[in-house]
Design an enzyme around this catalytic site. Structure first.
Site, PDB file in Angstrom:
ATOM      1  CB  CYS A 342       7.736  10.032 -22.509  1.00 24.12           C
ATOM      2  SG  CYS A 342       8.398  10.606 -24.094  1.00 24.12           S
ATOM      3  CG  HIS A 435      12.013   7.424 -21.568  1.00 23.67           C
ATOM      4  ND1 HIS A 435      10.784   6.831 -21.477  1.00 23.67           N
ATOM      5  CD2 HIS A 435      11.956   8.238 -22.658  1.00 23.67           C
ATOM      6  CE1 HIS A 435      10.021   7.248 -22.466  1.00 23.67           C
ATOM      7  NE2 HIS A 435      10.704   8.115 -23.194  1.00 23.67           N
TER       8      HIS A 435
END
Length: 496
Positions: A342, A435
């Site tokens: 991310c 994630h």
């Protein structure tokens, strides 16, 4: 009549303060109620946390409620945490309502008004509770912080006013490990308005150390001064692992490199988020994982992970200031594996641009230049669960990352809908927006493969999903042993 046919009153775990163990006790009760034949669901009207999760619908909630839903054996939903505050700084937070960000608000404005435009937050969270209560039985509610913050009572959406709306039975959780348990329990009850005080039906003493018999007199004294029963004294535990909601304990993990394992350094960012990405890897016996921003620890590690962050540009500035950026680049050149997730993926690129000031005043910063990609921040937040060749994962990010002009398309993941994610420059340098990708064994095996000669014989891959289910059962067994579930059922049935 089966348990599922018996309607139980909602139950709220409220606290004498923050970090007293409300979330963990709520998780345990979700599991216990499920084991006993009920169909429970968690609920926290308002959560403040950077550690969030994407629901099956692609909306955002606090990670703690996603964990509690998993313990209850049900899919998570935004009605379980309708209002999420994600701190941006000491004074501002991003407000997420029903899984969708509304923008940033100052803490002063939020707590003073409790509204935003035409939106009445109290009404929104109450309606979410009603929808949830129509589907599940019982609702296991969680308060936030201390229930006795008198200056915030008029805008409180999550503690006793919410319990009053739900007609919930409240169990007050007090942390004996931090001391002052008599004063904190008694004061928390005494400071309530009469209509709220009568909702508090029991006390749970949490994090007890030593011989429980030494607290027998204390238990009787506490019941006498507070006027409510102590329904449990739960010992402190270290051998049961439940995903944590905040990052307080991250820097306490061992920093020593270990022989016979692959040493993995997660770079400790100031605004680190979604640190539960690393829980599965931490429990893989082939791996020694630790959190650090020490340049020597980083350079000595086999794998370096740049994690997610709530402020990519600010943390990128700090990485250059403290020398971590240079250490990561050098370690990569010397053979270490580098993975960005991310915000960490964004930092590994050539540059991060924020012309619209989504994160703040910085409009452009050069990245670590380990991946031939560039990122442009935008105001649209992407939240979704995904499936790819590695397994299941989820996205929560703002910004688009694309290959630089002339760079080949080398995605790390191919999603089930055909979209590409991330970039894999080599088997030792890659980034992704996904994630939870480290929860998938096939991806972990790929990540460890270049370093497999360092793994001691006999160490085997790790089944994280099986492990989590075992941990929920161990937690339920531990809590059930030390609380009076018969008394709690009497309270929830109205028999007491």
């Amino acid at each position: 009549m089966t348990h599922r046919d018996t309607h139980l009153r909602p139950l709220m775990l409220a606290g004498t303060g923050s970090d007293v163990g409300k979330s963990v006790i709520a998780t345990a009760l979700c599991r216990i109620l499920r084991q006993d034949g009920y169909h429970p669901a968690p609920f926290k009207a308002q959560n403040m946390a950077l550690n969030s999760f994407a629901t099956p619908e692609g909306l955002e909630i606090g990670r703690a409620q996603a964990v509690q839903a998993e313990a209850a054996g049900i899919p998570c939903h935004t009605d379980m945490n309708p209002l999420l505050l994600k701190p941006q700084s000491d004074h501002t937070s991003q407000v997420v309502l029903h899984g969708v960000p509304l923008g940033n608000r100052s803490a002063y404005d939020y707590w003073r008004r409790g509204t935003q435009g035409d939106i009445d937050f109290k009404k929104e969270v109450q309606q979410a509770f009603d929808r949830l209560a129509a589907r599940y039985n019982p609702i296991v509610m969680e308060g936030a912080g201390s229930i006795s913050e008198l200056n915030l009572r008029h805008t409180d959406l999550v503690n006793l006013p919410m319990a009053r709306y739900a007609d919930a039975a409240v169990l007050l959780v007090a942390d004996i490990d931090r001391g002052g348990v008599f004063a904190s329990a008694y004061g928390s009850i005494a400071l309530q308005q009469p209509e709220d005080r009568q909702l508090i039906r029991g006390i749970i003493i949490n994090k007890f150390r030593g011989d429980l018999r030494l607290f027998d007199d204390g238990r009787r004294m506490l019941e006498e001064i507070c006027g409510v029963p102590v329904v449990g004294v739960v010992p402190y535990f270290r051998d049961i692992h439940i995903e944590e909601e905040d990052s307080v304990a991250l820097t306490q993990k061992s920093l020593q490199h270990e022989h016979g394992k692959v040493n993995v350094a997660v770079v400790m960012l100031r605004h680190i988020s979604n640190y539960t990405d690393f829980d599965a890897l931490e429990h893989d016996e082939r791996v020694h994982l630790f959190y650090t921003n020490n340049v020597d620890d980083i350079r000595k590690s086999d794998i370096i992970i740049l994690p997610g962050t709530k402020s990519t540009l600010d943390d990128l500035v700090e990485l250059r200031r403290n020398g971590c950026a240079q250490a990561i680049v050098r370690a990569c050149r010397e053979g270490a594996t580098v993975l960005g997730i991310c915000g960490g993926y964004q930092m590994l690129g050539m540059e991060v641009c924020d012309p619209d000031h989504v994160e703040g005043p910085i409009e452009r910063l050069p990245g670590l230049a380990l991946l031939p990609v560039t990122t442009r921040m935008n105001g649209t937040k992407v939240t979704r669960q995904v499936t790819c060749q590695w397994g299941t994962a989820y996205e929560i990010h703002q910004g688009d990352t694309t290959p630089c002009q002339g760079a080949a398309e080398q995605p790390l993941a191919i999603l089930s809908d055909g979209r590409h994610d991330g970039y894999k420059a080599s088997e030792r340098c890659m980034g992704t927006y996904l994630h939870g990708i480290l929860d998938n064994q096939t991806f972990v095996d790929m990540l460890l493969d270049p370093h497999k000669e360092k793994i001691e014989a006999g160490k085997v891959p790790f089944d994280y999903q099986k492990y989590k289910e075992e941990q929920y059962d161990l937690l339920a067994e531990h809590v059930r042993r030390y609380i009076d579930m018969d008394k709690i059922y009497q309270i929830l049935r109205g028999d007491d």
